[in-house]
Design an enzyme around this catalytic site. Structure first.
Site, mmCIF file in Angstrom:
data_model
loop_
_atom_site.group_PDB
_atom_site.id
_atom_site.type_symbol
_atom_site.label_atom_id
_atom_site.label_comp_id
_atom_site.label_asym_id
_atom_site.label_seq_id
_atom_site.Cartn_x
_atom_site.Cartn_y
_atom_site.Cartn_z
ATOM 1 N N ILE A 118 0.856 -1.179 0.000
ATOM 2 C CA ILE A 118 0.000 0.000 0.000
ATOM 3 C C ILE A 118 0.899 1.238 0.000
ATOM 4 O O ILE A 118 1.884 1.289 0.740
ATOM 5 C CB ILE A 118 -0.900 0.045 1.254
ATOM 6 C CG1 ILE A 118 -1.628 -1.290 1.460
ATOM 7 C CG2 ILE A 118 -1.870 1.212 1.178
ATOM 8 C CD1 ILE A 118 -2.614 -1.644 0.383
ATOM 9 N N GLU A 119 0.561 2.209 -0.824
ATOM 10 C CA GLU A 119 1.246 3.495 -0.800
ATOM 11 C C GLU A 119 0.277 4.580 -0.368
ATOM 12 O O GLU A 119 -0.879 4.593 -0.804
ATOM 13 C CB GLU A 119 1.811 3.861 -2.177
ATOM 14 C CG GLU A 119 2.433 5.251 -2.226
ATOM 15 C CD GLU A 119 2.737 5.740 -3.640
ATOM 16 O OE1 GLU A 119 3.248 6.862 -3.777
ATOM 17 O OE2 GLU A 119 2.447 5.002 -4.602
#
Length: 217
Positions: A139-140
């Site tokens: 996840i960013e």
């Protein structure tokens, strides 16, 4: 290095590109749907929604920020690869946020390992935080909206308005994870097809402050 300009497709061959409208959902194969539900609900703020009862395999659907997350229970969870070192160049999904400080504070509170990066373009600096979900999918979180969307030379596109209205509101008290994973209710009502932007989700309190999540619809 790939020459992005040369690689652009003209769209003129055999009828052009597919007539797409927007991103609908991403699907993630999980070791444990219950564990992943807890992460996407209580870390990323997604809301569980009805999943068609005709499916003959375990899973769960969630929705927020204009997109869906579909969790699929692996038939052989022991065969799934172990988590790797966090690598920004791995496959990932990115979410825009308003406060990188609030995100970092919350990840520390939850004990979730992460790494930070900073990208510079024309004097504009973009902050990024990368971390893994329970199965190692990355996840960013970023403030990427600082960068203008500039088409390459000779390319044009339209910023299409949202064609779906979110039919799910943030719940004050989320359904227990185990209950969501076992439930198989009737299919959800179809979302409206009017071109109305999705409403901003409710403010979530993070570290004593109210941090608004931006709708990425």
């Amino acid at each position: 290095m790939v020459n992005t300009t040369a690689a652009m497709v003209s769209g003129g061959g055999k009828g052009g590109v597919l007539p797409l409208a927007s991103l609908n959902h991403i699907s993630i194969v999980c070791r444990s749907v219950e564990e992943s539900l807890d992460f996407y609900m209580n870390v990323l703020g997604f809301t569980p929604i009805r999943r068609p009862g005709s499916f003959d395999f375990d899973g769960a659907w969630l929705f927020n920020y204009g997109i869906g997350i579909h969790l699929l229970q692996s038939e052989h969870p022991e065969s799934l690869p172990a988590k790797k070192e966090i690598n920004p160049k791995d496959n990932h999904i990115s979410f825009q946020c308003e406060s990188m400080v609030a995100v970092e504070r919350r990840l520390k509170e939850l004990g979730i390992p992460y790494i930070q990066r900073c990208v510079e373009e024309g004097g504009i600096y973009v902050d990024q935080i990368f971390f893994h979900d329970p199965d190692g999918f990355m996840i960013e979180i970023c403030n990427c909206d600082k960068l203008p969307v500039v088409p390459l030379a000779g390319q044009t596109f339209a910023m299409a308005a949202c064609k779906r209205v979110a039919s799910v509101k943030q719940q004050q008290l989320p359904m227990p994870v185990a209950q969501v994973a076992q439930a198989t209710p009737a299919p959800a009502a179809a979302a409206a097809s009017q071109c109305i932007p999705a409403p901003n989700p409710a403010l979530q309190r993070v570290g004593g402050e109210e941090a608004a999540h931006i709708s990425c619809a």
